[in-house]
Design an enzyme around this catalytic site. Structure first.
Site, PDB file in Angstrom:
ATOM      1  N   ASP A 536       1.008  -0.952   0.187  1.00 35.08           N
ATOM      2  CA  ASP A 536       0.305  -0.252  -0.184  1.00 35.08           C
ATOM      3  C   ASP A 536       0.796   1.037   0.136  1.00 35.08           C
ATOM      4  O   ASP A 536       2.104   1.074   0.448  1.00 35.08           O
ATOM      5  CB  ASP A 536      -1.111   0.260   1.357  1.00 35.08           C
ATOM      6  CG  ASP A 536      -0.026  -0.198   2.924  1.00 35.08           C
ATOM      7  OD1 ASP A 536       0.729  -1.229   2.191  1.00 35.08           O
ATOM      8  OD2 ASP A 536      -0.546   0.630   3.053  1.00 35.08           O
ATOM      9  N   GLU A 537       0.664   2.289  -0.177  1.00 41.33           N
ATOM     10  CA  GLU A 537       0.715   3.525   0.230  1.00 41.33           C
ATOM     11  C   GLU A 537       2.360   3.969  -0.484  1.00 41.33           C
ATOM     12  O   GLU A 537       2.898   5.125  -0.006  1.00 41.33           O
ATOM     13  CB  GLU A 537       0.757   4.072   1.229  1.00 41.33           C
ATOM     14  CG  GLU A 537      -0.964   4.230   1.523  1.00 41.33           C
ATOM     15  CD  GLU A 537      -1.082   4.823   2.814  1.00 41.33           C
ATOM     16  OE1 GLU A 537      -1.731   5.021   3.105  1.00 41.33           O
ATOM     17  OE2 GLU A 537      -0.571   4.580   3.295  1.00 41.33           O
TER      18      GLU A 537
END
Length: 884
Positions: A536-537
């Site tokens: 993620d991210e």
């Protein structure tokens, strides 16, 4: 010779510490550490009140004003050789006192220093330091404790009144500053508002609740007679493994059921099940006058059937349960809780307690988030730096001995900012989970959220290079030294927060970690079936849509120089090389590319499933490009930002979708809209048990009729796409502002029980998904809300009259609901979200408390305080008040 060198070094250090300058600096540190610090949020709508937030570079041109006040009750301090370090999840954009400056260091760590204009802290006076922060601050937990003072040669010390988890000791009440925007439609939960919200949840008599099992079975026939277990039970658990038998016996004993004469038999008979009930975890339960029999499809079914019998055990009065017949099977194969121990560590004992409660409520997947930017939490043989450095936070700005302080850990390593599970700890946790039919899914987050690993492997690199072992040093290095990219992650780490996906050494590291953790699973007898990649991210926040370039600024966005910003790994020569070779299209695709590469390593080790947060795989064509047999995605789009539609895309690409929506099942979000509650709130302002209970995870658009968006507004939801169905449901507890085990349990329980209800049982009021069907909050009325409310009333009564008492017995520090209250005609009326709970009130400022009786409502005057008490009488809720 070595001892001589140590002696010389120690003498040098002592000399520095005893020098006059060091002694003077220590006196300054000691003095400032005794200042009284106050933090007051003064304006959450600064952009509407004259502050040019856009010019300051605030995301979406949104900023707030606050004031830091330092009160010196001692002698004047005029020395300038000091620094106050503090933690802030909001970037500080401006300081409106020219005697001070604030500098961002890394992550949430900032420093406050004097400028040349500093004139000192006068004796017996206060100094105000107005600041402007990005975004808003709506809950007290936005302000983080353990501000500390440091100076050259001195021991750093925490400012005393900030060394606390009782934030009110240094944070002023927010008052009217609880709204995100001026037209925020959320309802502030005062005693009166809470009373209104609870008013439709009536108290049911115990006879009505007779035979209720949590989570709710598919079919139950309750008989007229009761079975008395006061003489004890004779358990035949031969269908279970020895460790599972011990787990069941422990639960019986915890609930006060002794060994005795009433037979409880268990058998496995897979052939007795057919259709959609022929699944792992299915069971039938017969409770009759002469015996109870649990028949399971498999061992998990037997275990769950016994948990259903245990669910019926009363916590007060006679040890009687209803005779009944139940037929049951799980709704989802995947029923999970995710626990983040990276941001702040949580103890082995707390994890074991969590596994106990997961088992009691039939949750079967423990998603263990073991690493992040702020901490590495598992011992890996052969890579000691991961725990020697990556598991600790302290005031070492060089990060040679530990990571930088973050998230309220202060300068010391004696709190939950530091900690890790030894190899033996992890194996113990695995064995404990196995006995309770729970799969443990380890997550080592990458390529972003990897700073603890990156810094640890840099320390390893430096050590081995000094030893002249260049080849060994490079084996597990995670940074490309050619990468000078200027990039900032979601939580304000620079390029050291990203593992480089283009290095062979990164793949070496991944394979080493997977292999060592897999071996732990093997030794525990719980094979590693699922590897969570994280993913993620992996982005630069300053290239997001909330910022605009200064050359051609757009209204309503933060103005910055975007030409100075890079995408992650943009200047890495290693990454440029693989792009040139055609292995990946561009740097934006590197996260998904790395996910595919890791899936090959996972497959090579015989692990059948890889899992990731959806955005980590967003650039992959579909699930078929990954090497593993299955690819699970934790879907975390908020519904009102389009998640009701985008969820379909993932399922239609062959991914097994695990519903993990922040606006419903992020347990680090507050229980209610009140600044005294704790948690992040970017996805929703609150998620209480009733909201989670009302979640329809397999028909996302339906939720538009039963919830609101972040600002309390209704929204519309529809999808024209096909929906193959969810694979599972998972609740998440992120630990940025969850620093202690008690805070962890406060945030998880009793919401976990509502999560389990929706993961195990599909309610009659949940509608089938239908492409093209539109749900409009406040306009359409497709959902049978009367049935939903009736179902919730039943569930809430079971919680209040039975389940919370069981959490007491297990030693769980769950959240007690704050009562609702009002005074009508001089008479106090009070209620709770869980009928059956004890409410207490005080009319003398809390000196004396009396038990509230709704059948004999007291006459009161002036201010009345109210609180709830736990069934065992050992704990109380947050206190609220109402005026007559």
């Amino acid at each position: 010779m070595k001892n001589v060198r140590v002696t010389i070094l120690a003498s040098a250090v002592l000399g520095i510490l005893s020098s006059p300058a060091a002694q003077a600096n220590q006196r300054t540190v000691d003095a400032i550490s005794q200042f009284h610090l106050n933090y007051a949020i003064t304006d959450n709508h600064a952009a509407q009140n004259g502050v040019d937030c856009a010019k300051l570079g605030a995301d979406w041109a949104s900023c707030n004003k606050a004031v830091v006040t330092l009160t010196n009750n001692g002698d004047a301090v005029t020395d300038k050789d000091w620094t106050i370090y503090f933690h802030s999840i909001r970037q500080i954009l401006n300081v409106a006192n020219d005697q001070f400056k604030v500098t961002h260091i890394m992550g949430d760590l900032h420093k406050l220093e004097p400028t040349d204009k500093f004139t000192g802290f006068p004796a017996k006076q206060s100094v105000e330091i107005p600041i402007i922060n990005e975004y808003w601050q709506l809950f007290m937990t936005d302000v983080i404790p353990r501000w500390y003072v440091a100076s050259d040669g001195a021991t750093a010390k925490v400012i005393a009144n900030t060394d606390t988890e009782a934030l009110s000791q240094f944070v002023s009440p927010l008052g009217e500053q609880w709204k995100r925007t001026a037209d925020d439609k959320n309802v502030l939960m005062t005693a009166e508002a809470r009373f209104e919200k609870n008013s439709d949840v009536k108290t049911l008599n115990l006879q009505t609740l007779r035979g209720q099992i949590v989570p709710t079975p598919r079919a139950v026939k309750i008989h007229g007679q009761d079975v008395d277990l006061s003489s004890g039970v004779k358990l035949d658990l031969s269908a279970l493994s020895r460790d599972a038998q011990d787990a069941v016996k422990t639960r019986f004993a915890l609930l006060g059921v002794k060994a005795g004469s009433y037979p409880v038999r268990s058998v496995i008979a897979s052939r007795d099940f057919s259709g959609d009930e022929a699944v792992s975890g299915a069971y039938t339960l017969h409770i009759g006058a002469k015996e109870a029999v649990v028949t399971g499809y498999d061992q998990a079914g037997v275990f769950y059937g016994l948990q259903s019998l245990l669910s019926l055990i009363p916590t007060t009065g006679a040890m009687k349960i209803a005779a009944l017949d139940a037929k049951d099977a799980p709704r989802f194969d995947y029923r999970a809780i995710q626990l983040d121990v990276g941001r702040n560590f949580h103890s082995k004992d707390a994890v074991l307690r969590l596994l106990d409660q997961m088992a009691a409520y039939k949750l079967n997947k423990f998603h263990f988030h073991l690493s992040d930017d702020e901490g590495w939490r598992i011992e890996i043989p052969g890579l000691p730096e991961l725990t020697d450095i990556g598991s600790k936070r302290c005031h070492d700005l060089s990060e040679k001995t530990c990571l930088l302080p973050q998230l309220g850990s202060g300068p010391d390593s004696n709190n939950n900012g530091s900690g890790f599970f030894t190899r033996a700890d992890y194996i113990d946790i695995l064995k404990y989970a196995k006995a309770r039919q729970i799969e443990v899914i380890p997550e080592i987050d990458m390529p972003a959220h990897a700073r603890a690993a990156v810094i640890s492997m840099e320390a390893r690199y430096d050590r081995l290079m000094k030893e002249g072992k260049a080849q060994d040093a490079a084996q597990f290095r995670l940074l490309d030294p050619t990468d000078t990219s200027n990039t900032t992650g979601v939580q304000f780490y620079n390029r050291t927060g990203y593992l480089n996906p283009c290095l062979d050494s990164s793949r070496n590291f991944v394979d080493k970690v997977i292999g060592e953790i897999q071996q732990m699973h093997k030794e525990a007898g719980l094979p590693l079936q699922t590897w969570h990649f994280g993913g993620d991210e992996a982005k630069n926040i300053y290239l997001g849509v909330g910022y605009t370039d200064q050359k051609n600024p757009e209204a309503g966005k933060g103005i910055i120089d975007k030409s100075k910003q890079d995408k992650p790994w943009a200047k890495s020569q290693a990454c440029q090389a693989i792009i040139k070779e055609g292995k990946v299209t561009d740097v934006e695709h590197l996260s998904s590319y790395f996910g595919i590469e890791v899936s090959k390593q996972v497959k090579a080790r015989g692990i059948t499933t890889m899992q990731a947060w959806q955005d980590g795989l967003k650039d992959a064509k579909d699930a078929s490009v990954f090497a593993t047999d299955h690819v699970n995605v934790n879907f975390w789009d908020t519904l009102y930002w389009g998640g009701f539609d985008s969820v379909n895309d993932w399922a239609n690409k062959g991914f097994r979708v695990i519903v993990s929506n922040p606006d419903y099942v992020y347990l680090d979000f507050p229980y209610e809209v009140n600044p005294q509650e704790s948690g992040y709130y970017w996805g929703t302002r609150f998620s209480d048990e009733r909201k989670i209970f009302s979640f329809a995870p397999d028909n996302m658009p339906q939720n538009a009729e039963t919830s609101v968006d972040r600002d309390g507004n209704p929204f519309t939801a529809k999808s024209d796409k096909t929906w193959p169905g969810a694979y599972g449901l998972s609740a998440q507890l992120w630990s940025e502002v969850v620093r202690t085990d008690n805070q962890m349990e406060y945030m998880i329980y009793p919401r976990l029980v509502a999560v389990a209800e929706r993961a195990w049982h599909r309610a009659a009021w949940e509608q089938d998904y239908k492409a093209g069907r539109e749900y409009k909050g406040g306009e359409t009325h497709l959902v049978d809300v009367r049935a939903l409310d009736k179902d919730w009333t039943r569930f809430a009564n079971v919680l209040g009259s039975r389940e919370l008492a069981k959490l007491d017995k297990a030693g769980i520090h769950y959240r007690l609901p704050v009562p609702g209250a009002r005074v009508v005609g001089g008479v106090l009326e009070a209620n709770t979200s869980f009928p059956g709970m004890v409410v207490e009130y005080s009319t003398d400022g809390g000196k004396h408390w009396q038990r509230y009786d709704d059948s004999a409502r007291p006459k009161v005057s002036g201010e009345v305080q109210v609180r709830t008490a736990s069934p065992d009488g050992k704990r109380i809720s947050r206190v609220d008040s109402v005026k007559a």
